[in-house]
Structures are given as structure tokens and as C-alpha cells.
Scaffold this active site. Structure first.
Site, PDB file in Angstrom:
ATOM      1  N   SER A   1      10.455  -2.207 -16.898  1.00 14.35           N
ATOM      2  CA  SER A   1      11.850  -2.263 -16.129  1.00 14.35           C
ATOM      3  C   SER A   1      12.093  -3.551 -16.611  1.00 14.35           C
ATOM      4  CB  SER A   1      11.663  -2.481 -14.366  1.00 14.35           C
ATOM      5  OG  SER A   1      13.258  -3.004 -14.497  1.00 14.35           O
TER       6      SER A   1
ATOM      7  N   TYR B   1       8.493  -8.247  -8.239  1.00 10.78           N
ATOM      8  CA  TYR B   1       8.889  -7.167  -8.924  1.00 10.78           C
ATOM      9  C   TYR B   1       9.072  -7.084 -10.436  1.00 10.78           C
ATOM     10  CZ  TYR B   1      10.766  -2.547 -10.505  1.00 10.78           C
ATOM     11  OH  TYR B   1      10.851  -1.579 -10.933  1.00 10.78           O
TER      12      TYR B   1
HETATM   13  P1  NAP Z   1      10.937   6.254  -6.633  1.00  5.05           P
HETATM   14  O1  NAP Z   1      12.055   7.485  -6.696  1.00  5.05           O
HETATM   15  O2  NAP Z   1      10.797   5.743  -5.456  1.00  5.05           O
HETATM   16  O3  NAP Z   1       8.865   7.686  -7.324  1.00  5.05           O
HETATM   17  C1  NAP Z   1       8.323   6.097  -7.143  1.00  5.05           C
HETATM   18  C2  NAP Z   1       7.423   7.440  -7.246  1.00  5.05           C
HETATM   19  O4  NAP Z   1       5.807   6.813  -7.536  1.00  5.05           O
HETATM   20  C3  NAP Z   1       7.045   8.276  -6.395  1.00  5.05           C
HETATM   21  O5  NAP Z   1       6.595   9.690  -6.971  1.00  5.05           O
HETATM   22  C4  NAP Z   1       5.693   7.524  -5.561  1.00  5.05           C
HETATM   23  O6  NAP Z   1       4.973   8.681  -4.582  1.00  5.05           O
HETATM   24  C5  NAP Z   1       4.816   7.274  -6.546  1.00  5.05           C
HETATM   25  N1  NAP Z   1       3.587   6.485  -6.420  1.00  5.05           N
HETATM   26  C6  NAP Z   1       4.089   5.371  -5.709  1.00  5.05           C
HETATM   27  N2  NAP Z   1       3.146   4.642  -5.254  1.00  5.05           N
HETATM   28  C7  NAP Z   1       2.567   5.335  -5.898  1.00  5.05           C
HETATM   29  C8  NAP Z   1       0.736   5.045  -5.734  1.00  5.05           C
HETATM   30  N3  NAP Z   1       0.315   4.208  -5.362  1.00  5.05           N
HETATM   31  N4  NAP Z   1       0.157   5.909  -6.273  1.00  5.05           N
HETATM   32  C9  NAP Z   1       0.937   7.115  -7.233  1.00  5.05           C
HETATM   33  N5  NAP Z   1       2.029   7.632  -6.785  1.00  5.05           N
HETATM   34  C10 NAP Z   1       3.113   6.624  -6.127  1.00  5.05           C
HETATM   35  O7  NAP Z   1      10.777   5.452  -7.571  1.00  5.05           O
HETATM   36  P2  NAP Z   1      11.508   5.875  -9.665  1.00  5.05           P
HETATM   37  O8  NAP Z   1      12.759   4.692  -9.681  1.00  5.05           O
HETATM   38  O9  NAP Z   1      11.719   6.974  -9.916  1.00  5.05           O
HETATM   39  O10 NAP Z   1      10.480   5.260 -10.166  1.00  5.05           O
HETATM   40  C11 NAP Z   1       9.529   5.465 -11.373  1.00  5.05           C
HETATM   41  C12 NAP Z   1       9.325   4.191 -11.878  1.00  5.05           C
HETATM   42  O11 NAP Z   1      10.465   3.606 -12.481  1.00  5.05           O
HETATM   43  C13 NAP Z   1       8.973   2.840 -11.659  1.00  5.05           C
HETATM   44  O12 NAP Z   1       7.954   2.498 -11.991  1.00  5.05           O
HETATM   45  C14 NAP Z   1       9.910   1.755 -11.624  1.00  5.05           C
HETATM   46  O13 NAP Z   1       9.124   0.376 -11.456  1.00  5.05           O
HETATM   47  C15 NAP Z   1      10.924   2.419 -12.554  1.00  5.05           C
HETATM   48  N6  NAP Z   1      11.593   1.945 -12.503  1.00  5.05           N
HETATM   49  C16 NAP Z   1      12.888   2.372 -11.643  1.00  5.05           C
HETATM   50  C17 NAP Z   1      13.799   1.973 -12.244  1.00  5.05           C
HETATM   51  C18 NAP Z   1      15.479   2.305 -11.200  1.00  5.05           C
HETATM   52  O14 NAP Z   1      15.954   2.013 -11.611  1.00  5.05           O
HETATM   53  N7  NAP Z   1      15.191   3.480 -10.624  1.00  5.05           N
HETATM   54  C19 NAP Z   1      14.434   0.549 -12.822  1.00  5.05           C
HETATM   55  C20 NAP Z   1      13.289   0.309 -13.543  1.00  5.05           C
HETATM   56  C21 NAP Z   1      12.103   1.283 -13.828  1.00  5.05           C
HETATM   57  P3  NAP Z   1       4.977   8.253  -3.320  1.00  5.05           P
HETATM   58  O15 NAP Z   1       5.744   8.589  -2.585  1.00  5.05           O
HETATM   59  O16 NAP Z   1       4.204   9.637  -3.076  1.00  5.05           O
HETATM   60  O17 NAP Z   1       3.737   7.518  -3.064  1.00  5.05           O
END
Ligand code: NAP
Length: 249
Positions: free
Chosen positions: A144, A158
Site C-alpha cells: 500500500s 496498517y
Molecule cells: P476488500 O474489498 O476488503 O477485499 C479484501 C479481500 O481479502 C476479501 O476477499 C476478504 O475476504 C479477503 N480477506 C481478508 N482477510 C482474509 C484472510 N484472513 N484470509 C483470506 N482472505 C481474507 O479489500 P481491497 O481494497 O480489495 O484490498 C485488497 C488488498 O489491497 C489488501 O491487501 C489491501 O490492504 C490492499 N490495498 C487496498 C487499497 C484500497 O484503497 N482499496 C489501497 C492499498 C492497498 P473475506 O471477506 O471473505 O474475509
């Protein structure tokens, strides 16, 4: 016969689901990991099956060692190989200053974001590394922009977990560079997904987006395109690299 297999963690929605769709379009059979929401994961799987080589659902909490080992054994048994791993699963807690953070919150955040990524890297390297009889592979970790910015006032916990991912990427990249395994990361900026829902600030994405250099949040597909490039042979001389996908932020 399965030609190439990618495991995408946290692929039931958001960035992970977009990576899974892009991976199928690139010819991968996808092992689609999720933790809780089987209905959402099944819906992504239907898209994969309609679009290309399709996929396999693999439920596991990435922070649980026994479940991670079981997930990789399922992939061995059902798909017979592993060529790519995308460590995307991650969590973010509601906004907090460091003075208000407790040990339970830190433990869970690091369990999922850091331990989960390490464990999946370990299992993938054991299968991919030419040193252990594998035929090579590529890993992309999802970091991130917070690891550069620090997250002051909002999510230093985080951001620090993602700092660990940057170091893992650089260190493991060097460790297995001669063994046919490349390890890189993408560092997304503000991406419009559900992760912000529980953050505790109304309309967070809409409020921050206009302040960014490009004046908007990124999309899940924009991150997925960067991930697929790092997995591809076009990135064959990249390892230990971290690619910012931040719209200039
Ligand atoms: P999201 O929409 O909340 O999706 C997160 C996914 O991770 C969901 O499928 C969730 O599944 C799964 N997950 C969470 N805990 C888990 C665990 N213990 N084991 C297996 N699966 C798990 O988030 P996103 O925005 O797509 O984020 C994806 C990645 O990008 C993350 O690493 C986040 O830190 C990173 N990121 C996001 C942003 C942003 O602005 N969105 C920016 C920088 C980095 P369940 O609900 O079934 O647990």
C-alpha cells in the site's frame, strides 16, 4: 491438462476479484481464495468459468498456518502445479491514532497482513523453487502507498504492516532470485473498494480522491493490470521491485 495456475488470495471481491478475472484472461487457471463470503467467491468463480480456463475455490484464513498448508495441498491435488501467487488478502481497521491502538488489534492486523503473506510465500516458494525441484514462478504482493506515507492520524498500524510487505518483497526477491522465482509488489494508492466501508469516515474515497494528483481514485482493474504485468514474462528482469499504482500520489 492445466497449463498454468495462479493462486489469488482474498479474491472474493475488490482488487483480488479483479486480479482473478485478469489472470483467467491471461490464460491462468485460478485458485480463488476467500475466507468468509462463499457466495461472493462463487459469483467470481462463475465469471472465471465463463471467461477462460476457470478456477477452483480454496477457502482458508491466510493467517492460519494449518489452513494455508491445507489450501496449498488442495491446489497440489486438484490442479497439480503452481506458477503464480498473488498475496492480496488484507484487512484495515477503523481509523485510529497510535495512542489508541491496543495489542489485540495489532495482533490481528499483523496476523492477516504480514503472517498471512509470509506463510503463502513460504508454501509457494517450496513448490516453485528450482532448488527444491520446482520449475520457477512469480509472486506479487499487494502492499500500500501507506508504507511510504506512514498513515499519520489514520492508520499507522496498517501502514506499518505494509512496510513489512515491502521488506519481505525485497528480501525474499533476493533470496530466491537464482532459484527461478521472482517476487515483486504493487503499492496501490486510493482504490475504490469495500475495504473503506468500516474505516469510520463517511465518504472517505469521495473526499480524498480530488486531492490526488490525478484527481480521482484508482480502479481495481488498474491495480490488476499492474499485477498481471509483474507476473508476466515482460517483467522477467524484475524481482524485489515495488510498483506504485497511485495516480501520482
Ligand atoms: P476488500 O474489498 O476488503 O477485499 C479484501 C479481500 O481479502 C476479501 O476477499 C476478504 O475476504 C479477503 N480477506 C481478508 N482477510 C482474509 C484472510 N484472513 N484470509 C483470506 N482472505 C481474507 O479489500 P481491497 O481494497 O480489495 O484490498 C485488497 C488488498 O489491497 C489488501 O491487501 C489491501 O490492504 C490492499 N490495498 C487496498 C487499497 C484500497 O484503497 N482499496 C489501497 C492499498 C492497498 P473475506 O471477506 O471473505 O474475509
Amino acid at each position: 491438462m492445466v497449463e498454468k495456475v495462479a493462486l489469488v488470495t482474498g479474491a472474493s471481491r475488490g482488487i483480488g476479484a479483479a486480479v482473478a478475472r485478469r489472470a483467467v484472461a491471461a490464460g491462468y487457471t485460478v485458485a480463488l481464495n476467500y475466507r468468509r463470503d462463499e457466495t461472493a467467491a462463487r459469483s467470481v468463480l462463475r465469471d472465471l468459468d465463463a471467461a477462460g480456463p476457470g478456477g477452483l475455490l480454496v477457502r482458508a484464513d491466510v493467517g492460519d498456518e494449518a489452513e494455508v498448508v491445507g489450501m496449498f495441498e488442495t491446489i497440489d491435488r486438484e490442479l497439480g502445479r503452481l506458477d503464480a501467487l498473488v498475496n492480496n488478502a488484507g484487512i484495515l481497521f477503523p481509523r485510529s491514532r497510535v495512542v489508541d491502538v491496543d495489542a489485540a488489534r495489532l495482533t490481528e492486523l499483523y496476523r492477516v497482513n504480514v503472517t498471512g503473506t509470509f506463510l503463502c510465500c513460504r508454501e509457494a516458494v517450496r513448490r516453485m523453487s528450482t532448488r527444491s525441484g520446482g520449475s520457477g514462478g512469480a509472486i506479487v504482493n499487494v502492499s500500500s502507498v501507506g508504507s511510504k506515507a506512514g498513515g499519520a492520524g489514520f492508520f499507522v498500524d496498517y501502514a506499518s504492516s505494509k512496510g513489512a510487505i515491502d521488506v519481505l518483497t525485497k528480501g525474499l526477491g533476493g533470496e530466491v532470485a537464482a532459484d527461478g522465482v521472482r517476487v515483486n509488489a504493487v503499492r496501490p494508492g486510493l482504490i475504490d473498494t469495500d475495504i473503506h466501508d468500516g474505516f469510520g469516515i463517511e465518504n472517505w474515497v469521495e473526499r480524498v480522491a480530488p486531492t490526488l494528483p490525478m484527481g480521482r481514485a484508482g480502479t481495481v482493474d488498474e491495480v490488476a493490470d499492474a499485477v498481471l504485468w509483474l507476473l508476466s514474462d515482460a517483467a522477467r528482469y524484475c524481482t524485489g521491485s515495488i510498483l506504485d499504482v497511485t495516480g501520482g500520489g
